[in-house]
Design an enzyme around this catalytic site. Structure first.
Site, mmCIF file in Angstrom:
data_model
loop_
_atom_site.group_PDB
_atom_site.id
_atom_site.type_symbol
_atom_site.label_atom_id
_atom_site.label_comp_id
_atom_site.label_asym_id
_atom_site.label_seq_id
_atom_site.Cartn_x
_atom_site.Cartn_y
_atom_site.Cartn_z
ATOM 1 N N ASP A 1 0.855 -1.181 0.000
ATOM 2 C CA ASP A 1 0.000 0.000 0.000
ATOM 3 C C ASP A 1 0.891 1.231 0.000
ATOM 4 O O ASP A 1 2.046 1.175 0.419
ATOM 5 C CB ASP A 1 -0.920 0.016 1.221
ATOM 6 N N SER A 2 0.325 2.346 -0.446
ATOM 7 C CA SER A 2 1.082 3.590 -0.446
ATOM 8 C C SER A 2 1.352 4.082 0.967
ATOM 9 O O SER A 2 2.274 4.864 1.193
ATOM 10 C CB SER A 2 0.324 4.664 -1.230
ATOM 11 N N CYS B 1 -4.098 -1.203 -2.452
ATOM 12 C CA CYS B 1 -4.221 0.245 -2.613
ATOM 13 C C CYS B 1 -5.091 0.471 -3.843
ATOM 14 O O CYS B 1 -4.760 -0.015 -4.931
ATOM 15 C CB CYS B 1 -2.843 0.875 -2.813
ATOM 16 N N GLU C 1 -3.959 9.301 8.296
ATOM 17 C CA GLU C 1 -2.517 9.228 8.495
ATOM 18 C C GLU C 1 -2.002 10.227 9.530
ATOM 19 O O GLU C 1 -0.882 10.098 10.012
ATOM 20 C CB GLU C 1 -1.801 9.390 7.153
ATOM 21 N N CYS D 1 -11.144 3.105 -0.878
ATOM 22 C CA CYS D 1 -9.772 3.390 -0.454
ATOM 23 C C CYS D 1 -9.570 2.604 0.830
ATOM 24 O O CYS D 1 -10.443 2.597 1.704
ATOM 25 C CB CYS D 1 -9.569 4.878 -0.208
ATOM 26 N N HIS E 1 -7.881 3.161 3.342
ATOM 27 C CA HIS E 1 -7.856 3.965 4.568
ATOM 28 C C HIS E 1 -9.256 4.183 5.147
ATOM 29 O O HIS E 1 -9.418 4.393 6.351
ATOM 30 C CB HIS E 1 -7.253 5.350 4.289
#
Length: 283
Positions: free
Chosen positions: A16-17, A79, A164, A198, A200
């Site tokens: 994942d990024s 991702c 994040e 996504c 996240h």
């Protein structure tokens, strides 16, 4: 590369990024705990969502090659942006040259397969990064499976930074969550299913649910990606045999290991140790 090294079992790579892929890995480990995993977060270059196709492809290919160099025979691109903008090119153009026995899978196809069976009205919304939404990957994938579906999309550029920066459960996040939920539902009153496009976004799930009508289903990808992977391995016995099974997980990041350990441990609710790595490997 010798035939022996090509056929040596190794861990399943999960890329994942940033941190979002941890939500995917967590669900995969619940369903397939016996396997070994390497999680790679390209935190030094995150987020990917607003970057160009060329950069996302370059970064994703570097990550895939690095995971292959660590012994992975199978890599999951956990991702959505990378799956949307790089997966198909890597599968079609790069894998045959790197090693035709290795495999790279994404998260969009499994999500598309499940959502068409969940929606009753056939009016679906996709929430994602700018890159994922502009790619139209969900529309293309869903339409391959079923034509008679209306898809409404909404880019949510602030949601990844909220996660994040550990702001996803704070009161300030409510404004940005409500803004996009209200916006996408106003575009189509018949939406009954929303894809959190996504990895996240599941960390914002409680707030998303607060502003979403109870009748609307929220699709968090981890469960469906995990089930799809289990099915894939049951149907591809050679690949399954090339995935080592010692119940071990290694966490890697391109940024500070200490920073990654702190947030990843918080998100996973368990203490983890990470290694800092350089993706620019020698060919």
């Amino acid at each position: 590369m010798t035939n022996n090294s090509r056929l040596k079992p190794g861990p399943i790579g999960v890329f994942d990024s940033g941190y979002g892929g941890l939500t995917i890995l967590s669900e995969i480990k619940k369903l397939l705990p016996e396997y070994d995993y390497i999680y790679l977060g390209d935190n030094a270059r995150a987020p990917y969502g607003s970057r160009s196709f060329e950069l996302i492809y370059e970064f994703t290919l570097q990550a895939v090659k690095w995971l292959f160099s660590q012994g992975c025979q199978l890599v999951i691109i956990a991702c959505n942006t990378a799956s949307a903008k790089a997966l198909r090119t890597i599968q079609q153009n790069d894998l045959p040259q790197i090693d035709p026995l290795k495999r790279v899978l994404g998260v969009i196809r499994p999500t598309a397969e499940c959502v068409i069976n969940i929606s009753q009205t056939k009016h679906i919304a996709v929430l994602g990064t700018i890159g994922t939404i502009l790619s139209e990957s969900y529309e293309k994938e869903i339409e391959r499976l079923e034509k008679n579906i209306k898809i409404t999309t909404e880019a949510c550029p602030m949601w990844v930074p909220l996660v994040e920066n550990r702001e996803y459960d704070k009161p300030g996040a409510d404004y940005f969550v409500k803004q996009h939920i209200d916006s996408v539902l106003a575009k189509d009153k018949e939406i009954d299913t929303i894809i959190l496009g996504c990895t996240h976004y599941p960390l914002l799930l409680d707030k998303i649910r607060n502003y979403t009508p109870e009748a609307v289903s929220l699709i968090s990808q981890g469960e469906y990606v995990a089930k799809s992977l289990k099915d894939y391995l049951s149907r591809h016995q050679l690949m399954d045999s090339l995935c080592s099974k010692n119940n071990e997980t290694l966490y890697c990041t391109t940024e500070s290991a200490e920073i990654f350990e702190s947030l990843a441990s918080f998100l996973l609710d368990e203490s983890i140790t990470a290694n800092k790595v350089n993706l620019k490997i020698k060919e």
